[in-house]
Design a protein around this motif. Structure first.
Motif, PDB file in Angstrom:
ATOM      1  N   GLN A  48       3.271   2.721  -0.423  1.00  0.00           N
ATOM      2  CA  GLN A  48       3.155   4.091   0.010  1.00  0.00           C
ATOM      3  C   GLN A  48       2.573   5.149  -0.940  1.00  0.00           C
ATOM      4  O   GLN A  48       3.462   5.131  -2.066  1.00  0.00           O
ATOM      5  N   ARG A  49       1.684   5.868  -0.617  1.00  0.00           N
ATOM      6  CA  ARG A  49       1.174   6.842  -1.662  1.00  0.00           C
ATOM      7  C   ARG A  49       2.149   7.602  -2.184  1.00  0.00           C
ATOM      8  O   ARG A  49       2.765   8.322  -1.588  1.00  0.00           O
ATOM      9  N   GLY A  50       2.358   7.681  -3.642  1.00  0.00           N
ATOM     10  CA  GLY A  50       3.135   8.601  -4.195  1.00  0.00           C
ATOM     11  C   GLY A  50       4.594   7.886  -4.314  1.00  0.00           C
ATOM     12  O   GLY A  50       5.676   8.613  -4.656  1.00  0.00           O
ATOM     13  N   HIS A  51       5.037   6.698  -3.817  1.00  0.00           N
ATOM     14  CA  HIS A  51       6.238   6.160  -3.801  1.00  0.00           C
ATOM     15  C   HIS A  51       6.057   4.757  -4.383  1.00  0.00           C
ATOM     16  O   HIS A  51       5.071   4.031  -4.473  1.00  0.00           O
ATOM     17  N   GLU A  52       7.404   4.329  -4.933  1.00  0.00           N
ATOM     18  CA  GLU A  52       7.482   2.896  -5.259  1.00  0.00           C
ATOM     19  C   GLU A  52       7.201   1.894  -4.429  1.00  0.00           C
ATOM     20  O   GLU A  52       7.671   2.069  -3.233  1.00  0.00           O
ATOM     21  N   PRO A  53       6.748   0.764  -4.565  1.00  0.00           N
ATOM     22  CA  PRO A  53       6.415  -0.317  -3.459  1.00  0.00           C
ATOM     23  C   PRO A  53       7.961  -0.745  -2.869  1.00  0.00           C
ATOM     24  O   PRO A  53       8.982  -0.913  -3.731  1.00  0.00           O
ATOM     25  N   PHE A  54       8.085  -1.067  -1.756  1.00  0.00           N
ATOM     26  CA  PHE A  54       9.549  -1.652  -1.203  1.00  0.00           C
ATOM     27  C   PHE A  54       9.200  -2.773  -0.016  1.00  0.00           C
ATOM     28  O   PHE A  54       7.937  -3.053   0.008  1.00  0.00           O
ATOM     29  N   GLU A  55      10.096  -3.643   0.068  1.00  0.00           N
ATOM     30  CA  GLU A  55       9.941  -4.775   0.744  1.00  0.00           C
ATOM     31  C   GLU A  55      10.570  -4.668   2.266  1.00  0.00           C
ATOM     32  O   GLU A  55      11.540  -3.870   2.447  1.00  0.00           O
ATOM     33  N   MET A  56       9.941  -5.116   3.254  1.00  0.00           N
ATOM     34  CA  MET A  56      10.412  -4.873   4.679  1.00  0.00           C
ATOM     35  C   MET A  56       9.966  -6.214   5.495  1.00  0.00           C
ATOM     36  O   MET A  56       8.897  -6.913   5.169  1.00  0.00           O
ATOM     37  N   PHE A  57      10.878  -6.676   6.216  1.00  0.00           N
ATOM     38  CA  PHE A  57      10.347  -7.684   7.312  1.00  0.00           C
ATOM     39  C   PHE A  57       8.840  -7.484   7.942  1.00  0.00           C
ATOM     40  O   PHE A  57       8.977  -6.499   8.576  1.00  0.00           O
TER      41      PHE A  57
END
Length: 67
Positions: free
Chosen positions: A49-58
């Motif tokens: 997401q623009r301006g945030h660290e990558p994250f994981e989701m189902f």
């Protein structure tokens, strides 16, 4: 609808033990990988997401916004 790498997706708030972990928003799928800790064959999407660290989701909790 199946989620693919490069898709723009939306997602809802995500809670764990009553604490909001991820706020609802829109991001881009940068990687898909298998759920190595679960016994199902679900996929996990890495979202940037623009301006945030990558994250994981189902991937099942995502909705494709634009192809």
């Amino acid at each position: 609808m199946k989620v693919s790498v490069g898709d723009k997706v939306s997602y809802e708030d995500t809670y764990a033990a009553g604490i909001k972990m991820v706020s609802a928003g829109v991001g881009k799928v940068v990687e898909l990988k298998p759920d190595v800790y679960g016994k199902s064959n679900k996929q996990i999407a890495v979202i940037k997401q623009r301006g945030h660290e990558p994250f994981e989701m189902f991937a099942s909790g995502l909705e494709v916004v634009d192809r």
